[in-house]
Design a protein around this motif. Structure first.
Motif, PDB file in Angstrom:
ATOM      1  N   TYR B  10      23.046  23.982  23.072  1.00  0.00           N
ATOM      2  CA  TYR B  10      24.269  23.230  22.766  1.00  0.00           C
ATOM      3  C   TYR B  10      23.989  21.750  22.508  1.00  0.00           C
ATOM      4  CZ  TYR B  10      23.514  22.609  27.770  1.00  0.00           C
ATOM      5  OH  TYR B  10      22.945  22.353  28.972  1.00  0.00           O
ATOM      6  N   LYS B  11      22.829  21.264  22.980  1.00  0.00           N
ATOM      7  CA  LYS B  11      22.545  19.844  22.770  1.00  0.00           C
ATOM      8  C   LYS B  11      22.209  19.538  21.318  1.00  0.00           C
ATOM      9  CE  LYS B  11      21.149  17.123  25.947  1.00  0.00           C
ATOM     10  NZ  LYS B  11      20.485  16.345  26.998  1.00  0.00           N
ATOM     11  N   ASP B  12      21.643  20.494  20.637  1.00  0.00           N
ATOM     12  CA  ASP B  12      21.276  20.266  19.240  1.00  0.00           C
ATOM     13  C   ASP B  12      22.202  20.998  18.272  1.00  0.00           C
ATOM     14  OD1 ASP B  12      19.106  18.633  19.845  1.00  0.00           O
ATOM     15  OD2 ASP B  12      17.897  20.381  20.347  1.00  0.00           O
ATOM     16  N   CYS B 302      23.221  17.846  30.433  1.00  0.00           N
ATOM     17  CA  CYS B 302      24.612  17.750  29.985  1.00  0.00           C
ATOM     18  C   CYS B 302      24.709  17.035  28.643  1.00  0.00           C
ATOM     19  CB  CYS B 302      25.446  17.020  31.029  1.00  0.00           C
ATOM     20  SG  CYS B 302      25.539  17.932  32.575  1.00  0.00           S
ATOM     21  N   GLN B 303      25.856  17.190  28.018  1.00  0.00           N
ATOM     22  CA  GLN B 303      26.013  16.662  26.676  1.00  0.00           C
ATOM     23  C   GLN B 303      27.470  16.330  26.421  1.00  0.00           C
ATOM     24  OE1 GLN B 303      24.392  15.381  24.390  1.00  0.00           O
ATOM     25  NE2 GLN B 303      24.165  16.557  22.531  1.00  0.00           N
ATOM     26  N   TRP B 304      27.685  15.252  25.670  1.00  0.00           N
ATOM     27  CA  TRP B 304      29.044  14.926  25.216  1.00  0.00           C
ATOM     28  C   TRP B 304      29.357  15.745  23.972  1.00  0.00           C
ATOM     29  CZ3 TRP B 304      32.130  12.594  28.394  1.00  0.00           C
ATOM     30  CH2 TRP B 304      31.627  11.654  29.312  1.00  0.00           C
ATOM     31  N   CYS B 305      30.607  16.068  23.829  1.00  0.00           N
ATOM     32  CA  CYS B 305      31.057  16.736  22.623  1.00  0.00           C
ATOM     33  C   CYS B 305      31.877  15.741  21.807  1.00  0.00           C
ATOM     34  CB  CYS B 305      31.946  17.922  23.017  1.00  0.00           C
ATOM     35  SG  CYS B 305      31.505  19.391  22.155  1.00  0.00           S
ATOM     36  N   PRO B 369      25.413   9.676  20.161  1.00  0.00           N
ATOM     37  CA  PRO B 369      24.915  10.696  21.077  1.00  0.00           C
ATOM     38  C   PRO B 369      25.987  11.733  21.402  1.00  0.00           C
ATOM     39  CG  PRO B 369      25.030   8.532  22.142  1.00  0.00           C
ATOM     40  CD  PRO B 369      25.453   8.340  20.737  1.00  0.00           C
ATOM     41  N   GLY B 370      25.630  12.979  21.246  1.00  0.00           N
ATOM     42  CA  GLY B 370      26.573  14.043  21.517  1.00  0.00           C
ATOM     43  C   GLY B 370      26.451  15.142  20.485  1.00  0.00           C
ATOM     44  N   THR B 371      27.177  16.218  20.749  1.00  0.00           N
ATOM     45  CA  THR B 371      27.180  17.346  19.823  1.00  0.00           C
ATOM     46  C   THR B 371      28.430  17.259  18.957  1.00  0.00           C
ATOM     47  OG1 THR B 371      25.949  18.744  21.336  1.00  0.00           O
ATOM     48  CG2 THR B 371      27.319  19.855  19.689  1.00  0.00           C
ATOM     49  N   PRO B 372      28.263  17.201  17.651  1.00  0.00           N
ATOM     50  CA  PRO B 372      29.434  17.020  16.799  1.00  0.00           C
ATOM     51  C   PRO B 372      30.172  18.321  16.550  1.00  0.00           C
ATOM     52  CG  PRO B 372      27.456  17.042  15.461  1.00  0.00           C
ATOM     53  CD  PRO B 372      27.010  17.194  16.881  1.00  0.00           C
ATOM     54  N   ILE B 373      31.474  18.164  16.395  1.00  0.00           N
ATOM     55  CA  ILE B 373      32.308  19.307  16.039  1.00  0.00           C
ATOM     56  C   ILE B 373      32.984  18.997  14.710  1.00  0.00           C
ATOM     57  CG2 ILE B 373      34.315  20.683  16.664  1.00  0.00           C
ATOM     58  CD1 ILE B 373      33.704  20.091  19.559  1.00  0.00           C
ATOM     59  N   ILE B 374      32.893  19.948  13.799  1.00  0.00           N
ATOM     60  CA  ILE B 374      33.589  19.800  12.530  1.00  0.00           C
ATOM     61  C   ILE B 374      34.817  20.693  12.602  1.00  0.00           C
ATOM     62  CG2 ILE B 374      33.444  20.120  10.038  1.00  0.00           C
ATOM     63  CD1 ILE B 374      30.344  19.929  10.409  1.00  0.00           C
ATOM     64  N   TYR B 375      35.971  20.136  12.359  1.00  0.00           N
ATOM     65  CA  TYR B 375      37.193  20.931  12.369  1.00  0.00           C
ATOM     66  C   TYR B 375      37.344  21.591  11.006  1.00  0.00           C
ATOM     67  CZ  TYR B 375      42.126  22.106  13.049  1.00  0.00           C
ATOM     68  OH  TYR B 375      43.317  22.772  13.170  1.00  0.00           O
ATOM     69  N   TYR B 376      37.628  22.873  11.031  1.00  0.00           N
ATOM     70  CA  TYR B 376      37.647  23.638   9.773  1.00  0.00           C
ATOM     71  C   TYR B 376      38.505  22.922   8.725  1.00  0.00           C
ATOM     72  CZ  TYR B 376      42.438  25.472   9.879  1.00  0.00           C
ATOM     73  OH  TYR B 376      43.797  25.580   9.814  1.00  0.00           O
ATOM     74  N   PHE B 460      18.986  13.090  17.426  1.00  0.00           N
ATOM     75  CA  PHE B 460      20.429  12.839  17.462  1.00  0.00           C
ATOM     76  C   PHE B 460      21.095  13.578  18.610  1.00  0.00           C
ATOM     77  CE2 PHE B 460      19.684  12.046  12.834  1.00  0.00           C
ATOM     78  CZ  PHE B 460      20.007  10.707  12.872  1.00  0.00           C
ATOM     79  N   GLY B 461      20.606  14.787  18.890  1.00  0.00           N
ATOM     80  CA  GLY B 461      21.237  15.564  19.945  1.00  0.00           C
ATOM     81  C   GLY B 461      20.810  15.143  21.332  1.00  0.00           C
ATOM     82  N   SER B 462      19.550  14.795  21.482  1.00  0.00           N
ATOM     83  CA  SER B 462      19.041  14.598  22.836  1.00  0.00           C
ATOM     84  C   SER B 462      18.492  13.208  23.107  1.00  0.00           C
ATOM     85  CB  SER B 462      17.911  15.616  23.114  1.00  0.00           C
ATOM     86  OG  SER B 462      18.355  16.911  22.813  1.00  0.00           O
ATOM     87  N   GLY B 463      18.416  12.373  22.058  1.00  0.00           N
ATOM     88  CA  GLY B 463      17.757  11.076  22.242  1.00  0.00           C
ATOM     89  C   GLY B 463      18.613  10.074  22.985  1.00  0.00           C
ATOM     90  N   THR B 464      17.954   9.006  23.408  1.00  0.00           N
ATOM     91  CA  THR B 464      18.679   7.913  24.043  1.00  0.00           C
ATOM     92  C   THR B 464      19.303   7.037  22.959  1.00  0.00           C
ATOM     93  OG1 THR B 464      16.727   6.537  23.976  1.00  0.00           O
ATOM     94  CG2 THR B 464      17.090   7.820  25.984  1.00  0.00           C
TER      95      THR B 464
END
Lengths: 234, 546, 421
Positions: B10-12, B302-305, B369-376, B460-464
């Motif tokens: 989920y982080k990437d 853990c990861q931000w969304c 930083p975080g996992t991006p969500i694209i809304y359909y 992008f997913g896991s870096g500082t």
């Protein structure tokens, strides 16, 4: 005897005629030089005037206060004055050149002396001009400052400054012209010393309080001043 | 199953949020279904995403778009059958796409059999499954969330002649988590789906599970205890699955939901999103950097969304009054665009359909930083229909082609669950997948490209992240770093060209390689690094020491 | 002449970072550390309160302070690199400073104007670092009319003591009013607001090589607005702060106001020679609120200064004034203290003749301005005597009469202006 007189006369006449014949072309040349010189000088004047007008010399001298000085002395405007001066210097130069053509003994030397003297004369005139300007400007500045600062005897102060400057200017002029250098130096020294002594005495006696006030104001900022009359103007 | 075994997948990830009902209607009844969704998986694979988040698809009276669940173990008949879902799930996994589903823990529909039993009699064994009260005065300190529709958190039940507790609509009674059998049953529900193979849950409305008198009834320690219990069971029995928290809270209040890495894997970063819009409008990075400065560190796993838009209104709960007024004035001039404490519009209309701004916002979404969500629909720049009630304006059918019903359904247009957008700019004749597929320069093609660049590195997913603070405040610049890999991101929030001097002294000697076009930029020296940026332009630079 | 750059390179870099702004507040300082702190705080509060959404910048043009003034100004910046504690603001607020060099104080305003033009500021205000009684709403009062109502120049109105600002009331206000047709009470102000349009017109005018514009460009700015078809506005700001004495000395004050006004006559000949009728200007707040409590004034010294002036400056006055005016002055100088009156008509003629002499450069222009000082003091003496027990209305009436005189004698000014003397 009579023949002798006649022949001598004839000879003299002939010599005179020869001399005249010898002299006449020179005279004509001189006249031509004088005329051409006049034309050249006139052109010079016109050109000089045009240049000065273009450079707005009048305005320049106006802001320097010279225009006013000239008006007071009933002289034409500074542009006119300078161009006329150029005209006369140029024409005079040509005239003297013409005279020298005449080949009159002794005159040559004087004329060449005159030409050597000419730049000095010019410089001297410039010094006088600007000296008078400066004298007028600074004396007035002192007068106004003294009045506005409520100093005693503003006119005396102003006059002193004008005198000093004029004396100083004159001494420079004479030195430039090379006339009575020693005399002028002594005269200037004496006059300057006298004025300074006068000042020293005047300030020493009369300016004691003034000096004290000045020093207090300068170095004791806490000193309360009487400033009530100075309502804020703005 | 072909899925890789990465437990931190989920982080990437790049997540695609989709509503089954609005995506693709295979059987021609006017409502999208799982068969349709499965058919469009190739499209999603092309887009480059590797996770799908499905909105609720359970049987429901659909009075809150499926968040009012009447049966947790089934699929709403309009969307297909449980078998259809399983087939879709398998097809997704084949394409290396994970599936996240909704789990509404806090409440059920009032049509749910549990509630019907509970209300039937005070002596019913399920009576205690909900929160009942003789009066409507309990839990006074609790705010009302849907201020536009609800007057109280208590509702009168004429059947059992008492009040029941609800934090959302009055037809959504809250479950009583003080009851161990409720907790047990909800875990069983989750297990049901986990065993089927779903990869994660988005847990809806988690701060509100437990009520205690004298509190705000939000974020209570008891709630956290319940969530931790769920997590430990999940880790024990289903390692590699993920829990995502929906908790619209300040970052500092959100932090406890990560626990010590023993509660949620992910949580939405709600306060950031409005500030990205704000920063863009203000042409000032301050709102964005400030909220990220206030964002606490989270545990390693853990990861931000992150999201720009979703199925709800653009929520403005997590901003100050002045900021909210500003957002309303700038992004929702018409009163009808506002809903509850937010703005019910899609990405493209919010950004005036300005391609450069849409790209910049997506660029930031993908690089912060975080996992991006694209809304359909946002990947093609779909519009919204503010004439539809509630949040339905942003849930209209996906626009596949310029043809019949936008290629969404073969049904009569009148039968569609929601009408398609017909707007001259945003309508399906102008904005659709087919047209954009054919153009190299379409938004869709660009999105494919940026997603692939994003996924080309784990930084992008896991870096500082470390912010640079160039004097030019219109420039948002930060350095992402993971191991030896360093990426410099520079965003111009302004609609005008800008010059910016970046202090890159600590990276002296590196060459900058622009990640999109792979061009080389000058080497970093002792002097400030001067960049000129076009309007709304952004750069991603890989720093390489050669 | 090659255009010298007003903006230093490091300042330019700061401006690039600030970028385009809506609101700009300029502050010209030189060793103002004692007072500037609260002033910039009030400016910051004003911007945050009244223009929270607008892009804003505070521009400090400093004349080389050694007391840390620029630091105090730049400290009110709000940005993300230095979080501002509990101040919650929408956006970044820049406060930047530059050293405008060793030029005269007018260079400070020029720097501010140039910065405003480069930043394309829509509405700008200049605030004096000595205005310790500034309130945050000054920012609103000076900028709102420009930002929201498209005015171009907002000048302040103050509550003043009845004997304060007499130069303004005895020369600057009536003369600008009668010549340029705008009833602006404080044409020369230390606080004012201007539009980007006016600012950039003014900064690009070919006036900055003149000493006058460089030392005191505030009044020329007002005149430029009056004569350039710009929209003027007056905002009441409250009590005027007592100014630093240095800037309130009479002769420098005369240079910045009367000198600048005289200087403006020549380029604007076409405007004032066309006899405009004066028009009131949109105003918010009381136009002339005066405090009446008695003040101690050494009037005798005023009269002494006048008498000394008339006696000692005779040769100077001969060049400046007409013989009849000079004769009248000498005549009133001869009166006793109780009979002493410097009538309005004579005062107006004096001012007009000075203006003409200034135009004609009968001598160094600075000397002309200096020569006015003793006469102004005489007029003050007379004004104080006439209004010693006067109410606010009486004073207002007297000023109105004086304005009438200035207007009535405008043909006299025109005649002398064109006269070949």
């Amino acid at each position: 005897m009579r023949d002798m007189i006649v022949s001598e006369l004839t000879q003299a006449m002939q010599e005179l005629a020869r001399g005249f014949a010898h002299f006449l072309p020179r005279l004509i040349v001189m006249l031509i030089i004088a005329f051409v010189g006049w034309v050249i000088a006139y052109i010079l004047k016109v050109v000089l005037r045009a240049i000065l007008r273009l450079a707005q010399f009048d305005k320049l001298s106006e802001s320097a206060g010279a225009a006013h000085l000239l008006t007071q002395a009933a002289l034409p405007s500074s542009t006119e004055l300078l161009s006329r001066f150029g005209f006369w210097v140029a024409w005079l130069g040509f005239l003297l050149l013409g005279v020298s053509v005449l080949g009159i003994a002794g005159l040559q030397e004087h004329i060449s002396n005159f030409f050597l003297f000419l730049p000095r004369l010019f410089v001297a005139l410039v010094i006088v001009f600007f000296g008078l300007l400066a004298a007028s400007f600074f004396s007035r500045a002192a007068l106004l400052a003294a009045v506005n600062a409520n100093l005693p005897s503003p006119r005396l102060l102003s006059l002193s400054i004008r005198t000093i400057i004029i004396v100083f200017v004159l001494s420079m002029v004479f030195e430039e012209l090379g006339v009575g250098e020693q005399t002028m130096l002594v005269t200037f020294g004496t006059a300057f010393g006298a004025v300074m002594l006068g000042f020293a005495i005047a300030f020493g006696l009369g300016g004691q309080r003034l000096a004290q006030r000045f020093l207090e104001r300068r170095f004791l900022p806490g000193t309360k001043e009487e400033k009530e009359d100075e309502l804020p103007p703005l | 199953m072909t899925l890789n075994n990465d437990v931190l997948w989920y982080k990437d990830a790049v997540i695609y949020q989709v509503h089954v009902r609005s995506f693709y209607d295979k059987n021609g009844d006017g409502v999208g279904d799982f068969q349709g969704l499965a058919e469009k998986l190739d499209y999603l694979q092309d887009l480059g995403i590797n996770a799908i988040w499905l909105m609720p698809f359970f049987p429901s009276p659909l009075r809150d778009d499926g968040y009012d669940i009447a049966d947790y173990r089934s699929v709403h008949p309009a969307y297909g059958t449980l078998e259809d879902f399983q087939a879709f799930l398998a097809a997704a996994h084949e394409r290396d796409i994970r599936v996240i589903i909704e789990m509404v823990l806090n409440h059920t529909s009032d049509q749910h059999p549990w509630f019907q039993e509970s209300r039937s009699s005070p002596d019913n064994p399920r009576r205690d499954w909900y929160v009942w009260g003789a009066t409507d005065t309990g839990y006074k300190g609790t705010r009302i969330i849907f201020v536009d529709t609800e007057m109280s958190n208590w509702a009168w039940d004429p059947v059992s002649k008492s009040y029941y507790w609800h934090r959302f609509f009055s037809h959504q009674p809250d479950l009583n988590y003080d009851n161990p059998s409720v907790r047990e049953e909800m875990w069983n529900v989750m297990k049901f789906w986990l065993e089927m193979g779903v990869d994660g849950f988005r847990l809806d409305a988690v701060p509100y599970l437990v009520e205690r008198e004298g509190t705000s009834c939000e974020n209570l320690p008891e709630t956290h205890a319940i969530l931790k219990e769920l997590r430990s069971k999940l880790d024990e029995q289903f390692p590699g699955r993920m829990l995502l928290a929906e908790a619209n809270q300040w970052p500092a209040d959100l932090r406890p939901y990560f626990g010590d890495g023993d509660e949620f894997h992910m949580a939405f970063h709600f306060p950031l999103m409005p500030r990205m819009f704000m920063g863009l409008k203000l042409e000032d990075r301050k709102p964005i950097t400030e909220i990220l400065q206030q964002t606490p560190e989270i545990p390693a796993g853990c990861q931000w969304c992150m999201f720009l838009r979703n199925h709800d209104e653009l929520t403005l709960e997590m901003v100050t009054d002045a900021e909210r007024d500003y957002m309303y004035d700038m992004y929702a001039e018409e009163k009808s665009m506002r809903l509850n404490v937010g703005i019910r519009r899609r990405l493209a209309p919010l950004l005036d359909n300005d391609r450069r701004r849409i790209e910049l916002m997506n660029g930031m979404l993908m690089s912060l930083p975080g996992t991006p969500i694209i809304y359909y629909g946002d990947e093609i720049g779909m519009g919204d229909n503010i004439d539809l009630g509630d949040r339905n304006g942003v849930r209209t059918p996906m626009q596949w082609t310029g043809g019949w019903n936008g290629g969404f359904s073969a049904a009569e247009p009148e039968k569609l669950s929601l009408p398609l957008i017909l707007h001259p700019v945003y309508g399906y004749p102008a904005v659709n997948v087919l047209a954009q597929k054919r153009s190299e320069h379409s938004l869709l093609s660009w999105m494919q490209h940026i997603v692939s660049v994003r996924r080309s590195t784990p930084v992008f997913g896991s870096g500082t992240i470390e912010f640079l603070y160039p004097a030019n405040h219109r420039i948002l610049a930060y350095v992402r770093q993971l191991g030896k890999e360093t990426i410099l991101v520079v965003n111009n929030l302004s609609g005008a060209a800008q010059a910016v001097e970046l202090d890159l002294r600590q990276y002296k000697g590196n060459i900058l390689i622009e990640m999109s076009g792979r061009n080389i930029f000058p080497r970093v020296g002792d002097l400030p690094y001067l960049l000129t940026m076009g309007p709304y332009q952004f750069y991603w630079f890989r720093l390489r020491r050669i | 002449m090659a255009e010298e750059s007003v903006l230093r390179d490091d300042f330019l870099r700061q401006l690039i970072s600030v970028g385009e702004v809506d609101i700009l507040v300029g502050l010209a300082t030189h060793n103002n550390a004692k007072t500037v702190g609260p002033v910039v705080k009030a400016i910051q509060a004003g911007i945050l309160t009244y223009f929270p959404r607008e892009r804003a910048a505070i521009i400090n043009a400093d004349g080389g302070s050694r007391d840390g003034t620029p630091d105090l100004v730049t400290r009110v910046s709000i940005d993300d690199a230095r979080p501002a504690g509990n101040l919650r603001t929408l956006r970044t607020l820049h406060s930047i400073s530059t050293h405008y060099g060793n030029g005269p104080s007018g260079s400070a305003l020029r720097t501010i104007l140039a910065a405003a033009e480069l930043l394309r500021a829509k509405a700008c205000a200049v605030i004096s670092p000595e205005s310790v009684n500034i309130e945050p709403d000054w920012i609103s009062r000076l900028l709102r009319p420009i930002y929201n109502e498209n005015f171009d120049l907002v000048l302040p109105l103050y509550r003043r003591h009845k004997f304060e600002g007499l130069l303004m009331r005895n020369v600057i206000y009536p003369m600008t009013r009668s010549l340029y047709g705008c009833r602006i009470r404080e044409p020369y102000a230390t606080e004012f607001g201007f539009s980007g349009r006016l600012g950039s017109d003014f900064v690009n005018r070919d006036i900055w090589s003149h000493e006058m514009a460089r030392s005191g460009p505030e009044l020329p700015l007002t005149v430029a607005a009056m004569t350039g078809g710009y929209r003027l506005y007056q905002s009441f700001l409250g009590t005027k702060a007592p100014m630093d004495r240095g800037s309130n000395d009479l002769v420098p004050a005369l240079r910045h106001t009367v000198g600048a006004l005289f200087w403006s006559l020549q380029p604007n000949f076409a405007v004032w020679s066309a006899s405009p009728n004066s028009q009131p200007v949109p105003t918010v707040g009381p136009e002339s609120e005066v405090a009446l409590e008695p003040v101690r004034v050494n009037r005798k010294r005023l009269r002494d200064a006048f008498l000394t002036g008339v006696a000692e400056l005779d040769p100077v006055f001969r060049s400046i004034l007409s013989p009849s005016t000079l004769a009248e002055l000498q005549q009133i100088a001869g009166r006793s203290e109780d009979d002493f009156r410097y009538p309005a008509e004579l005062w107006v003629k004096t001012v007009y003749e000075f203006a003409v002499s200034y135009h004609k450069s009968v001598m160094s222009r600075d000397h002309i301005i200096q020569a006015l000082a003793p006469l102004y003091r005489g007029r003050m003496f007379s004004f104080l005597a006439e209004n010693r027990n006067g109410s606010a209305e009486d004073i207002e009436h007297n000023i109105e009469t004086l304005c009438g005189e200035f207007e009535r004698l405008r043909p006299y000014l025109l005649k002398m202006w064109n006269g070949g003397e």
